[in-house]
Design a protein around this motif. Structure first.
Motif, PDB file in Angstrom:
ATOM      1  N   VAL A  12       0.843  -1.194   0.000  1.00  0.00           N
ATOM      2  CA  VAL A  12       0.000   0.000   0.000  1.00  0.00           C
ATOM      3  C   VAL A  12       0.884   1.251   0.000  1.00  0.00           C
ATOM      4  N   GLY A  13       0.917   1.939  -1.133  1.00  0.00           N
ATOM      5  CA  GLY A  13       1.730   3.152  -1.245  1.00  0.00           C
ATOM      6  C   GLY A  13       3.192   2.923  -0.925  1.00  0.00           C
ATOM      7  N   LEU A  14       3.714   1.765  -1.285  1.00  0.00           N
ATOM      8  CA  LEU A  14       5.063   1.367  -0.876  1.00  0.00           C
ATOM      9  C   LEU A  14       6.120   2.161  -1.644  1.00  0.00           C
ATOM     10  N   THR A  15       6.986   2.825  -0.896  1.00  0.00           N
ATOM     11  CA  THR A  15       8.030   3.672  -1.475  1.00  0.00           C
ATOM     12  C   THR A  15       9.338   3.421  -0.749  1.00  0.00           C
ATOM     13  N   LYS A  16      10.428   3.389  -1.513  1.00  0.00           N
ATOM     14  CA  LYS A  16      11.756   3.276  -0.932  1.00  0.00           C
ATOM     15  C   LYS A  16      12.698   4.254  -1.621  1.00  0.00           C
ATOM     16  N   ARG A  17      13.301   5.125  -0.805  1.00  0.00           N
ATOM     17  CA  ARG A  17      14.277   6.075  -1.330  1.00  0.00           C
ATOM     18  C   ARG A  17      15.632   5.794  -0.704  1.00  0.00           C
ATOM     19  N   PHE A  18      16.664   5.914  -1.535  1.00  0.00           N
ATOM     20  CA  PHE A  18      18.044   5.864  -1.061  1.00  0.00           C
ATOM     21  C   PHE A  18      18.638   7.234  -1.349  1.00  0.00           C
ATOM     22  N   GLY A  19      18.627   8.111  -0.349  1.00  0.00           N
ATOM     23  CA  GLY A  19      19.050   9.489  -0.591  1.00  0.00           C
ATOM     24  C   GLY A  19      18.105  10.166  -1.563  1.00  0.00           C
ATOM     25  N   ALA A  20      18.676  10.724  -2.646  1.00  0.00           N
ATOM     26  CA  ALA A  20      17.857  11.419  -3.645  1.00  0.00           C
ATOM     27  C   ALA A  20      17.258  10.465  -4.677  1.00  0.00           C
ATOM     28  N   MET A  21      17.669   9.184  -4.623  1.00  0.00           N
ATOM     29  CA  MET A  21      17.199   8.214  -5.619  1.00  0.00           C
ATOM     30  C   MET A  21      15.982   7.445  -5.092  1.00  0.00           C
ATOM     31  N   THR A  22      14.925   7.422  -5.900  1.00  0.00           N
ATOM     32  CA  THR A  22      13.723   6.665  -5.548  1.00  0.00           C
ATOM     33  C   THR A  22      13.763   5.323  -6.258  1.00  0.00           C
ATOM     34  N   ALA A  23      13.930   4.245  -5.487  1.00  0.00           N
ATOM     35  CA  ALA A  23      14.026   2.912  -6.077  1.00  0.00           C
ATOM     36  C   ALA A  23      12.654   2.306  -6.331  1.00  0.00           C
ATOM     37  N   VAL A  24      11.719   2.538  -5.418  1.00  0.00           N
ATOM     38  CA  VAL A  24      10.348   2.042  -5.540  1.00  0.00           C
ATOM     39  C   VAL A  24       9.433   3.226  -5.241  1.00  0.00           C
ATOM     40  N   ASP A  25       8.500   3.489  -6.151  1.00  0.00           N
ATOM     41  CA  ASP A  25       7.742   4.736  -6.091  1.00  0.00           C
ATOM     42  C   ASP A  25       6.239   4.490  -5.958  1.00  0.00           C
ATOM     43  N   ASP A  26       5.746   4.489  -4.726  1.00  0.00           N
ATOM     44  CA  ASP A  26       4.308   4.500  -4.441  1.00  0.00           C
ATOM     45  C   ASP A  26       3.566   3.334  -5.102  1.00  0.00           C
ATOM     46  N   ILE A  27       4.049   2.136  -4.859  1.00  0.00           N
ATOM     47  CA  ILE A  27       3.434   0.941  -5.455  1.00  0.00           C
ATOM     48  C   ILE A  27       2.173   0.543  -4.701  1.00  0.00           C
ATOM     49  N   GLU A  28       1.120   0.267  -5.441  1.00  0.00           N
ATOM     50  CA  GLU A  28      -0.118  -0.301  -4.920  1.00  0.00           C
ATOM     51  C   GLU A  28      -0.311  -1.660  -5.589  1.00  0.00           C
ATOM     52  N   LEU A  29      -0.349  -2.726  -4.790  1.00  0.00           N
ATOM     53  CA  LEU A  29      -0.392  -4.061  -5.375  1.00  0.00           C
ATOM     54  C   LEU A  29      -1.015  -5.044  -4.399  1.00  0.00           C
ATOM     55  N   THR A  30      -1.902  -5.888  -4.915  1.00  0.00           N
ATOM     56  CA  THR A  30      -2.462  -6.984  -4.141  1.00  0.00           C
ATOM     57  C   THR A  30      -2.081  -8.302  -4.798  1.00  0.00           C
ATOM     58  N   ILE A  31      -1.439  -9.182  -4.043  1.00  0.00           N
ATOM     59  CA  ILE A  31      -1.018 -10.492  -4.534  1.00  0.00           C
ATOM     60  C   ILE A  31      -1.920 -11.533  -3.880  1.00  0.00           C
ATOM     61  N   PRO A  32      -2.788 -12.177  -4.654  1.00  0.00           N
ATOM     62  CA  PRO A  32      -3.763 -13.104  -4.066  1.00  0.00           C
ATOM     63  C   PRO A  32      -3.096 -14.277  -3.353  1.00  0.00           C
ATOM     64  N   SER A  33      -3.685 -14.664  -2.247  1.00  0.00           N
ATOM     65  CA  SER A  33      -3.197 -15.813  -1.495  1.00  0.00           C
ATOM     66  C   SER A  33      -3.220 -17.072  -2.356  1.00  0.00           C
ATOM     67  N   GLY A  34      -2.129 -17.836  -2.301  1.00  0.00           N
ATOM     68  CA  GLY A  34      -2.052 -19.092  -3.047  1.00  0.00           C
ATOM     69  C   GLY A  34      -1.656 -18.953  -4.499  1.00  0.00           C
ATOM     70  N   SER A  35      -1.316 -17.747  -4.923  1.00  0.00           N
ATOM     71  CA  SER A  35      -0.955 -17.541  -6.328  1.00  0.00           C
ATOM     72  C   SER A  35       0.551 -17.633  -6.526  1.00  0.00           C
ATOM     73  N   PHE A  36       0.961 -17.837  -7.771  1.00  0.00           N
ATOM     74  CA  PHE A  36       2.369 -17.739  -8.163  1.00  0.00           C
ATOM     75  C   PHE A  36       2.496 -16.411  -8.891  1.00  0.00           C
ATOM     76  N   PHE A  37       3.136 -15.444  -8.242  1.00  0.00           N
ATOM     77  CA  PHE A  37       3.188 -14.067  -8.723  1.00  0.00           C
ATOM     78  C   PHE A  37       4.622 -13.728  -9.085  1.00  0.00           C
ATOM     79  N   ALA A  38       4.820 -12.996 -10.180  1.00  0.00           N
ATOM     80  CA  ALA A  38       6.167 -12.613 -10.604  1.00  0.00           C
ATOM     81  C   ALA A  38       6.295 -11.099 -10.672  1.00  0.00           C
TER      82      ALA A  38
END
Length: 386
Positions: A12-38
């Motif tokens: 939910v709104g997942l973000t990761k910054r390393f200093g001025a660099m944004t590696a992951v930018d505001d991700i919204e994602l649901t991975i269903p239980s029991g699924s094979f997700f890539a």
């Protein structure tokens, strides 16, 4: 609430910054239980950082990681119902296979581990290998041990970080099928990080294609391949021929296009573009190539051109064709013995069925998704050469 949603993995709104660099930018994602997700994407797209945040090896800058309604964003890695299998296996060299697999159970104070370890070794088809040390195993066997060691703890989510990257091609393909078999058998949620498109498409029920910290497109392997929403996805997931076209009108549920004087039909449902300027896309295997002297073509849409290169690659032959307006496109012809090879210099007609084309935004960079990987090998995309 849908069945299984109580155990879904949600970002939910997942973000990761390393200093001025944004590696992951505001991700919204649901991975269903029991699924094979890539999580699929090139190096540097943020997929591994995302996986490490789920594992607890990186702390999010903002956002939350939930399994069901439980927020695990700030939990220590060992407090999460999550296990990880790494590319380098991370087996204990001084312990035999049995003790490597039993390690998690013994750490939790479980005394009678034999039945559970034997069941796991049987699951990964390594029954009888318990007394061996990791150095006595092949790469594929070591990977199976690492998988058994992770699964024996019965995590709610198993994270796979490029788990097959160290294997040779033949073994990697074998292990793709084995991983999928095991996931179906145990019924756990698998989240697999990879830059290998074939690997993701072989195993995953659903794929998130990542680019520059964002999810570019989410869907089943078939949908992503047949209906890419961006040039990046079209180029990164296999090869695509992309040519510029103008929308000249509509006919029922179809768009009518002009491509350098050629009339082309594309279903409106297969267009992601706005306006009259579009990029027409066709996968190489969807193109039918025939000598220009042939009496008829099997589909409504056609181009003419001249063969520049013919490459026999076993199950198919790859043709590079220069169209009448000078652009190079690629066609794959299955080697089923029904047609002779067409030599370089031959004039040909390329044809395809309307439902095999798609339209993308003409403002996008034609080279997006053309990746130079770790081995400096360029994955070519016809119509987008640099």
């Amino acid at each position: 609430m849908p069945e299984g949603s109580l155990q879904d993995l949600r970002l939910v709104g997942l973000t990761k910054r390393f200093g001025a660099m944004t590696a992951v930018d505001d991700i919204e994602l649901t991975i269903p239980s029991g699924s094979f997700f890539a999580l699929l994407g090139p190096s540097g797209c943020g997929k591994t950082t995302t996986l490490r945040m789920v594992a607890g090896l990186e702390e999010p800058t903002t956002g939350a990681i939930l399994i069901g309604d439980q927020d695990i964003s700030r939990h220590k890695p060992y407090k999460r119902p999550v296990n990880t299998v790494f590319q380098n296996y991370a087996l204990f060299p001084h312990l035999d296979v049995f003790e490597n697999v039993a390690f998690g159970l013994r750490r939790r104070g479980v005394r009678n581990v034999k039945q559970q370890v034997d069941e796991m070794l049987d699951l990964v088809e390594l029954s009888g290998f318990g007394p061996r040390k990791p150095a006595q195993l092949s790469g594929g066997q070591q990977q199976r041990v690492a998988l058994a060691r992770a699964l024996i703890n019965r995590p709610q989510v198993l994270l796979l970080d490029e788990p097959l990257g160290a294997l040779d091609l033949k073994l990697r393909r074998q292990m793709q099928l084995e991983l999928k078999r095991i996931q179906v058998e145990v019924g756990l949620t698998f989240v697999h990080v990879t830059h290998d498109q074939e690997e993701a498409m072989t195993m995953a029920d659903c794929i998130a294609v990542m680019n520059a910290g964002h999810i570019e497109q989410l869907g089943s392997p078939t949908d992503l391949y047949d209906n890419p929403s961006t040039v990046f996805v079209a180029n990164f997931l296999g090869q695509s021929n992309l040519v510029r076209a103008q929308v000249t009108g509509t006919d029922s549920d179809n768009l009518l296009l002009n491509v350098q004087g050629n009339r082309v039909v594309v279903p409106r449902a297969r267009s992601r573009a706005e306006g009259t300027e579009v990029l027409l896309g066709v996968r190489p295997e969807k193109l039918h190539l025939a000598p220009a002297s042939a009496d008829a073509t099997p589909a409504a849409n056609t181009f003419t051109g001249t063969v520049l290169d013919t490459s026999f690659i076993g199950v198919s032959t790859q043709y590079v064709v220069r169209t009448a307006w000078g652009q190079e496109v690629t066609a794959f012809a299955q080697n089923d013995g029904r047609a002779a090879l067409v030599p370089p210099g031959a004039d040909v007609v390329l044809s395809w069925h309307p439902e095999h084309g798609f339209c993308l935004d003409a403002s996008e960079d034609l080279t997006a998704g053309v990746v130079i990987d770790d081995e400096a090998d360029v994955r070519p995309t016809a119509g987008a050469r640099t």
